[in-house]
Design a protein around this motif. Structure first.
Motif, mmCIF file in Angstrom:
data_model
loop_
_atom_site.group_PDB
_atom_site.id
_atom_site.type_symbol
_atom_site.label_atom_id
_atom_site.label_comp_id
_atom_site.label_asym_id
_atom_site.label_seq_id
_atom_site.Cartn_x
_atom_site.Cartn_y
_atom_site.Cartn_z
ATOM 1 N N THR A 160 12.689 4.240 1.187
ATOM 2 C CA THR A 160 11.823 4.759 0.116
ATOM 3 C C THR A 160 10.584 3.890 -0.077
ATOM 4 N N SER A 161 10.735 2.592 0.137
ATOM 5 C CA SER A 161 9.597 1.683 -0.021
ATOM 6 C C SER A 161 8.502 2.020 0.979
ATOM 7 N N ARG A 162 8.865 2.164 2.231
ATOM 8 C CA ARG A 162 7.893 2.479 3.279
ATOM 9 C C ARG A 162 7.258 3.846 3.042
ATOM 10 N N PHE A 163 8.054 4.794 2.554
ATOM 11 C CA PHE A 163 7.540 6.130 2.293
ATOM 12 C C PHE A 163 6.460 6.095 1.202
ATOM 13 N N VAL A 164 6.733 5.381 0.119
ATOM 14 C CA VAL A 164 5.786 5.329 -0.998
ATOM 15 C C VAL A 164 4.506 4.606 -0.595
ATOM 16 N N VAL A 165 4.661 3.475 0.085
ATOM 17 C CA VAL A 165 3.471 2.746 0.532
ATOM 18 C C VAL A 165 2.694 3.591 1.539
ATOM 19 N N ILE A 177 -2.939 9.015 -5.100
ATOM 20 C CA ILE A 177 -2.991 8.135 -6.267
ATOM 21 C C ILE A 177 -2.230 8.745 -7.434
ATOM 22 N N ASP A 178 -2.402 10.053 -7.636
ATOM 23 C CA ASP A 178 -1.752 10.739 -8.757
ATOM 24 C C ASP A 178 -0.236 10.726 -8.638
ATOM 25 N N ALA A 179 0.270 10.673 -7.409
ATOM 26 C CA ALA A 179 1.721 10.753 -7.207
ATOM 27 C C ALA A 179 2.449 9.476 -7.590
ATOM 28 N N ILE A 180 1.740 8.356 -7.681
ATOM 29 C CA ILE A 180 2.381 7.058 -7.882
ATOM 30 C C ILE A 180 1.937 6.456 -9.210
ATOM 31 N N LEU A 188 0.997 1.275 -8.010
ATOM 32 C CA LEU A 188 -0.283 1.281 -7.312
ATOM 33 C C LEU A 188 -0.895 -0.111 -7.261
ATOM 34 N N LEU A 189 -0.840 -0.817 -8.397
ATOM 35 C CA LEU A 189 -1.416 -2.156 -8.448
ATOM 36 C C LEU A 189 -0.663 -3.114 -7.534
ATOM 37 N N GLU A 190 0.646 -2.959 -7.461
ATOM 38 C CA GLU A 190 1.430 -3.814 -6.564
ATOM 39 C C GLU A 190 1.072 -3.536 -5.105
ATOM 40 N N ASN A 213 4.847 -3.168 8.607
ATOM 41 C CA ASN A 213 6.302 -3.202 8.454
ATOM 42 C C ASN A 213 6.802 -4.388 7.636
ATOM 43 N N GLU A 214 5.879 -5.236 7.193
ATOM 44 C CA GLU A 214 6.275 -6.382 6.378
ATOM 45 C C GLU A 214 6.218 -6.082 4.881
ATOM 46 N N ILE A 215 6.038 -4.814 4.523
ATOM 47 C CA ILE A 215 5.902 -4.450 3.116
ATOM 48 C C ILE A 215 7.174 -4.789 2.339
ATOM 49 N N ASN A 216 6.973 -5.066 1.036
ATOM 50 C CA ASN A 216 8.108 -5.394 0.169
ATOM 51 C C ASN A 216 7.836 -4.798 -1.210
ATOM 52 N N LEU A 217 8.108 -3.501 -1.337
ATOM 53 C CA LEU A 217 7.838 -2.791 -2.581
ATOM 54 C C LEU A 217 9.148 -2.272 -3.162
ATOM 55 N N LYS A 218 9.407 -2.640 -4.402
ATOM 56 C CA LYS A 218 10.635 -2.188 -5.053
ATOM 57 C C LYS A 218 10.396 -0.837 -5.707
ATOM 58 N N VAL A 219 11.197 0.148 -5.327
ATOM 59 C CA VAL A 219 11.068 1.501 -5.866
ATOM 60 C C VAL A 219 12.430 1.929 -6.405
ATOM 61 N N SER A 220 12.500 2.143 -7.729
ATOM 62 C CA SER A 220 13.766 2.570 -8.328
ATOM 63 C C SER A 220 14.028 4.034 -8.001
#
Length: 255
Positions: free
Chosen positions: A94-99, A166-169, A174-176, A192-199
């Motif tokens: 999910t993190s990769r998808f959102v980013v 932009i509207d979807a997130i 977005l700021l992260e 591939n080094e992304i690190n985004l927490k998505v609940s």
């Protein structure tokens, strides 16, 4: 009058010698001046050819990277498009998808190093390039750079897809993402080094805005097409640069 004729009769060899010396001196000065001007022109020609090669090498390096980054954007675009059009999408990361939603709406407008060419034209020094066929190829390369496409490509991102992405997130996410972009992962080497927490709740909210949205589906498809066109333009530029660099290097060896 007789005296003048007498002097001419007696000293004409001296006068002829003086005339010859003066004539040879003038011709020698002209020859030396022409030789100096020729050397200056040759030196200037070498400088321009060398600078053109350097400019093209710089362009090539950044276009190679831009092509690599755009290829990644296209791959992620295709992944996102497959997910949003699938009857039963499976989101393993999910993190990769959102980013990815944000990343595929990004683009870099190639900065072309054309200062040497513009100087060659504006200074009136175009004639120092003695090989006219080569000069025509140089001019053709710079005149055919697809600046209009670069503008259109960027415009499609900003006015078409990116507002929807932009509207979807939500703003905090977005700021992260923007902060991580500043660290450089947005390029193909570090994505591939992304690190985004998505609940789970946040992800459901995002899906609620993009799934079954015909507008988001269309714009995602549209930028996928744009990424492919962009890659093709970049590939043609790389081929033209490679050919021109080879010809310039070969010509430089003859100078």
């Amino acid at each position: 009058m007789k005296r003048i004729f007498f002097i001419l009769k007696e000293k004409w060899p001296e006068y002829i010698l003086e005339i010859l010396v003066i004539t040879i001196g003038i011709l020698g000065a002209f020859a030396l001046n022409n030789w100096n001007e020729h050397n200056k022109a040759k030196t200037l020609e070498k400088e321009y050819i060398t600078r053109l090669i350097e400019d093209l090498a710089k362009d090539r390096a950044q276009i190679v990277q831009e092509k690599k980054d755009t290829q990644l954007r296209l791959e992620v675009t295709m992944y996102i498009y497959d997910m949003i059009t699938s009857d039963k999408p499976v989101f393993e990361d999910t993190s990769r998808f959102v980013v990815g939603i944000q990343m595929i709406g990004r683009t870099n407008r190639p900065k072309i190093n054309n200062a040497t060419f513009e100087d060659l034209i504006s200074s009136g020094n175009a004639n120092v390039i003695q090989n006219k066929a080569l000069f025509n190829e140089i001019r053709s390369y710079y005149r055919n750079i697809p600046f209009e496409w670069f503008d259109e490509y960027t415009d499609r991102m900003w006015k078409g897809y990116l507002p929807l992405g932009i509207d979807a997130i939500n703003l905090n996410m977005l700021l992260e993402i923007i902060d991580q972009e500043a660290e450089g992962w947005v390029d193909a080497n570090k994505f591939n080094e992304i690190n985004l927490k998505v609940s789970e709740k946040e992800f459901e909210q995002i899906l609620g805005k993009i799934l079954n949205s015909k507008e988001f589906e269309f714009e995602t498809k549209n930028i996928g097409r744009s990424h492919r066109v962009h890659i093709n333009f970049l590939q043609r530029m790389l081929k033209s640069e490679e050919d021109l660099i080879q010809e310039l290097n070969a010509y430089l060896k003859t100078l």
